[in-house]
Structure formats: structure tokens, C-alpha cells
Write a protein that holds these residues in place. Structure first.
Motif, PDB file in Angstrom:
ATOM      1  N   LEU A 285       0.835  -1.201   0.000  1.00  0.00           N
ATOM      2  CA  LEU A 285       0.000   0.000   0.000  1.00  0.00           C
ATOM      3  C   LEU A 285       0.870   1.252   0.000  1.00  0.00           C
ATOM      4  O   LEU A 285       0.587   2.224  -0.720  1.00  0.00           O
ATOM      5  CB  LEU A 285      -0.923  -0.003   1.217  1.00  0.00           C
ATOM      6  N   ALA A 286       1.938   1.231   0.796  1.00  0.00           N
ATOM      7  CA  ALA A 286       2.862   2.374   0.829  1.00  0.00           C
ATOM      8  C   ALA A 286       3.542   2.553  -0.531  1.00  0.00           C
ATOM      9  O   ALA A 286       3.683   3.679  -1.027  1.00  0.00           O
ATOM     10  CB  ALA A 286       3.908   2.167   1.921  1.00  0.00           C
ATOM     11  N   PHE A 287       3.928   1.427  -1.146  1.00  0.00           N
ATOM     12  CA  PHE A 287       4.563   1.485  -2.467  1.00  0.00           C
ATOM     13  C   PHE A 287       3.597   2.052  -3.507  1.00  0.00           C
ATOM     14  O   PHE A 287       3.962   2.915  -4.316  1.00  0.00           O
ATOM     15  CB  PHE A 287       5.036   0.088  -2.882  1.00  0.00           C
ATOM     16  N   ALA A 288       2.349   1.577  -3.488  1.00  0.00           N
ATOM     17  CA  ALA A 288       1.339   2.069  -4.426  1.00  0.00           C
ATOM     18  C   ALA A 288       1.099   3.567  -4.226  1.00  0.00           C
ATOM     19  O   ALA A 288       0.902   4.308  -5.200  1.00  0.00           O
ATOM     20  CB  ALA A 288       0.031   1.292  -4.247  1.00  0.00           C
ATOM     21  N   THR A 289       1.152   4.012  -2.968  1.00  0.00           N
ATOM     22  CA  THR A 289       0.961   5.434  -2.673  1.00  0.00           C
ATOM     23  C   THR A 289       2.087   6.264  -3.275  1.00  0.00           C
ATOM     24  O   THR A 289       1.850   7.327  -3.864  1.00  0.00           O
ATOM     25  CB  THR A 289       0.898   5.666  -1.159  1.00  0.00           C
ATOM     26  N   LEU A 290       3.315   5.787  -3.137  1.00  0.00           N
ATOM     27  CA  LEU A 290       4.464   6.502  -3.698  1.00  0.00           C
ATOM     28  C   LEU A 290       4.381   6.574  -5.222  1.00  0.00           C
ATOM     29  O   LEU A 290       4.685   7.613  -5.821  1.00  0.00           O
ATOM     30  CB  LEU A 290       5.769   5.834  -3.258  1.00  0.00           C
ATOM     31  N   VAL A 291       3.961   5.467  -5.846  1.00  0.00           N
ATOM     32  CA  VAL A 291       3.799   5.465  -7.309  1.00  0.00           C
ATOM     33  C   VAL A 291       2.746   6.486  -7.724  1.00  0.00           C
ATOM     34  O   VAL A 291       2.936   7.251  -8.676  1.00  0.00           O
ATOM     35  CB  VAL A 291       3.414   4.056  -7.812  1.00  0.00           C
ATOM     36  N   PHE A 292       1.638   6.500  -6.992  1.00  0.00           N
ATOM     37  CA  PHE A 292       0.565   7.455  -7.281  1.00  0.00           C
ATOM     38  C   PHE A 292       1.073   8.888  -7.170  1.00  0.00           C
ATOM     39  O   PHE A 292       0.778   9.730  -8.036  1.00  0.00           O
ATOM     40  CB  PHE A 292      -0.596   7.222  -6.308  1.00  0.00           C
ATOM     41  N   ILE A 293       1.835   9.190  -6.116  1.00  0.00           N
ATOM     42  CA  ILE A 293       2.334  10.551  -5.913  1.00  0.00           C
ATOM     43  C   ILE A 293       3.298  10.948  -7.028  1.00  0.00           C
ATOM     44  O   ILE A 293       3.229  12.056  -7.575  1.00  0.00           O
ATOM     45  CB  ILE A 293       3.008  10.674  -4.544  1.00  0.00           C
TER      46      ILE A 293
END
Length: 335
Positions: A285-293
Motif C-alpha cells: 500500500l505504501a509502495f502504491a501510494t508513492l507510485v501514485f504521488i
């Protein structure tokens, strides 16, 4: 076979009910926000986000109180958060000529969402190490412990409130607030009924295929309960309300992690989650958040190519979870 068809029909009907409820919710919430003169960012990040997160909140409450499956509700919350970050912005980008972000979305809403992921992870870690009964493989969550994420959400609402202090509201439209509050209440009831149906369908799928209910929470319930968020964000993107489209996703996820899961714990009195499963999922989830940002910060817009990348990452996540749940691979202990 008949049982499988029955659960498929139940899932489709429940999804349709959630869809209709979300449509009513989006319409009434928009009218109320205009009536009370709320800024667009606050409308998307708080009003719409909380309203469209009601299915996820319902999934935790119903799974915990009605079916005694707190892990199913947690799976739905985490799966919904990943779906919201990777699928909804992609669909919104495909639905508009250009999905634009703002520096406030990236530097305020998105960064606070990262904080919410971190706070929830810390809460899980405290439950595994400091709460009696917690172990390296199991985190025990108590009502006292989950006041940490609840208090964090209070700070989020306070920060959003600060944005309203200097806001000059337009003239109030001709809206009957009592009627709109009534429509809002009806929409929430419809959504709760739909969530109960989709939870029952997910439990049925788990029994038929002999797979963990956690998997169906991550997939079927997560996708079904994310429909209001998808509906609101795609509709906003089509009419060029890109800020509402993106802040709804981030605000909804923030509410889900900091409020929905703690509410389930409070209702249950205490709850135990598999810490060995929670860690890698929170990591993804943290990785997906960073990709989104990174994608939204690049030129402050989300291109079709980047949207396709988000969908590919979500497909990879689904494949990973299916392979884990069926025992083909064992990179996550406990599933």
C-alpha cells in the motif's frame, strides 16, 4: 454449481444497490456542500470522501458484528485502499482529456495519506509488541490503542477546516437542506444493504472455493465497496473537477485507514489481526501510494500511459494475492 450462481447473482444485485446508493449520496452531498458554502477541496477530501467511504465502514461493522469476521473487513479496507489508489485515478484519467493535479493535492492530501499509512502500521506494531497477547505473528488491537489513528484523523479534519476560514462562499443555491439530508440518509441505508449482500457473497465464495475469506475481502468486497468512490471520481473528472476527483480518493483512503478499522475494533471490544500478513500488505500500500504521488506530481497531471501503469500494478497485486491464497507461492506467511 447452483450455489455459485446464486452467490454471483447476489454479488451483482448487491453491487447495483451500492451503485444506486452512491449515486444518491453524491448528488445530495454535492448540493449540501454548495448550500453550506464549502470549498471544493474540503468537499472532495471530507464530505464526499466520508460519504463514499460508508460502504467500507459498513463492511467492517457488518463483518465484525454480524459475521464475526473482523479480518474480512480489514481485508476489504486494505483492498479498497489499493483499488482506490490504482484503479480509480486510472479510470478518471481515461474519462477526461487530461486529469490535472494541484500542488495542494500532492503536497497536502497525498502526504497526509502517507502519514495515515504510517500511523496505522505503527498501531499494528504496538499491538504486536506491547499489548498483552500480542506476538510477532499476531497484533492485538484494543479500543485504547486505536485512539491513535482516530486522533490523527481529527488532526486531518482540523487541517481541512483551516482551509475554510478564508474561503468566501458563493451565494447559497435554492436547496431544501432537510430534504437533502433525508436523501443522504436513504442513500446510506441502501449502501449498507448492498454491503451486507456483497459480504454474504464473499463468504459464500470462500466456502465454495475453500479459500481464505481475507482474499475475498481484498478483491470482491474491496471492489464492490469502492464503487461510490469510483462513481464520484469518474463523474468529477468528466466535468473537469479534477481536484474533487483526486481528493476524494485520498480523503476516502485516509478515512478508511484512520476511522473504519478503529470503529471495527471498538465495536468488537478488541480484535486480533495477522501481523505477518499485515506487514507486506501495508508495504505494498505504501509502495502504491508513492507510485501514485510520483505519477500525479510529474507535470501535475496523470497521463493515459501513467494510468495504464497504475492498472498494470493493480493487476500484479491481484495475481500476487491469488497465487498466495491458492498456495502456489508462499512469500507472505499466514495467508
Amino acid at each position: 454449481m447452483n450455489g455459485l450462481i446464486g452467490y454471483l447473482v447476489l454479488a451483482v444485485v448487491a453491487t447495483a444497490i451500492i451503485w444506486k446508493g452512491s449515486e444518491l449520496l453524491e448528488r445530495s452531498a454535492a448540493r449540501l456542500s454548495r448550500y453550506y458554502g464549502l470549498p471544493v477541496a474540503v468537499h472532495g477530501a471530507v464530505v464526499i470522501a466520508i460519504g463514499s467511504s460508508f460502504p467500507e465502514l459498513s463492511s467492517v461493522v457488518i463483518s465484525t458484528l454480524v459475521h464475526g469476521e473482523f479480518s474480512l473487513g480489514v481485508g476489504a479496507i486494505v483492498g479498497s485502499a489499493i483499488f482506490n489508489l490504482l484503479v480509480i485515478p486510472a479510470l478518471s484519467a481515461f474519462s477526461s482529456e487530461k486529469l490535472e493535479a494541484t500542488r495542494d493535492v500532492v503536497h497536502k492530501d497525498a502526504q497526509f495519506y502517507i502519514i495515515s499509512v504510517l500511523v496505522l502500521f505503527i498501531t499494528f506494531s504496538l499491538g504486536a509488541t506491547y499489548v498483552p497477547g500480542g506476538t510477532t505473528s499476531a497484533a492485538v488491537l484494543t479500543p485504547a490503542l486505536v485512539t491513535i489513528p482516530l486522533a490523527t484523523y481529527g488532526i486531518y479534519v482540523f487541517l481541512q477546516y483551516q482551509d475554510t476560514r478564508d474561503h468566501v462562499a458563493a451565494a447559497a443555491p435554492d436547496v431544501d437542506p432537510r430534504r437533502e439530508w433525508g436523501v443522504l440518509a436513504v442513500s446510506l441505508v441502501l449502501i449498507a444493504v448492498g454491503v451486507e449482500g456483497i459480504v454474504r457473497a464473499a463468504l459464500g465464495f470462500g466456502a465454495i472455493f475453500d479459500t481464505p475469506s481475507f482474499l475475498w475481502g481484498l478483491t470482491v468486497i474491496a471492489a464492490g465497496t469502492s464503487l461510490p468512490d469510483a462513481f464520484v471520481s469518474v463523474r468529477a473528472a468528466k466535468v473537469d473537477e479534477d481536484v474533487t476527483s483526486l481528493t476524494n480518493v485520498l480523503g476516502s483512503n485516509t478515512f478508511n485507514l484512520l476511522v473504519a478499522i478503529p470503529v471495527g475494533v471498538v465495536l468488537a471490544g478488541s480484535a486480533t489481526i495477522n501481523y505477518l500478513v499485515a506487514v507486506p500488505l501495508m508495504g505494498f500500500l505504501a509502495f502504491a501510494t508513492l507510485v501514485f504521488i510520483v505519477f500525479t506530481r510529474t507535470h501535475l497531471e496523470l497521463t493515459d500511459l501513467e494510468a495504464a501503469g497504475l492498472l498494470a500494478l493493480y493487476a500484479l497485486f491481484l495475481a500476487w494475492m491469488i497465487l498466495e491464497s491458492t498456495g502456489v507461492i508462499e512469500t507472505v506467511q499466514g495467508i
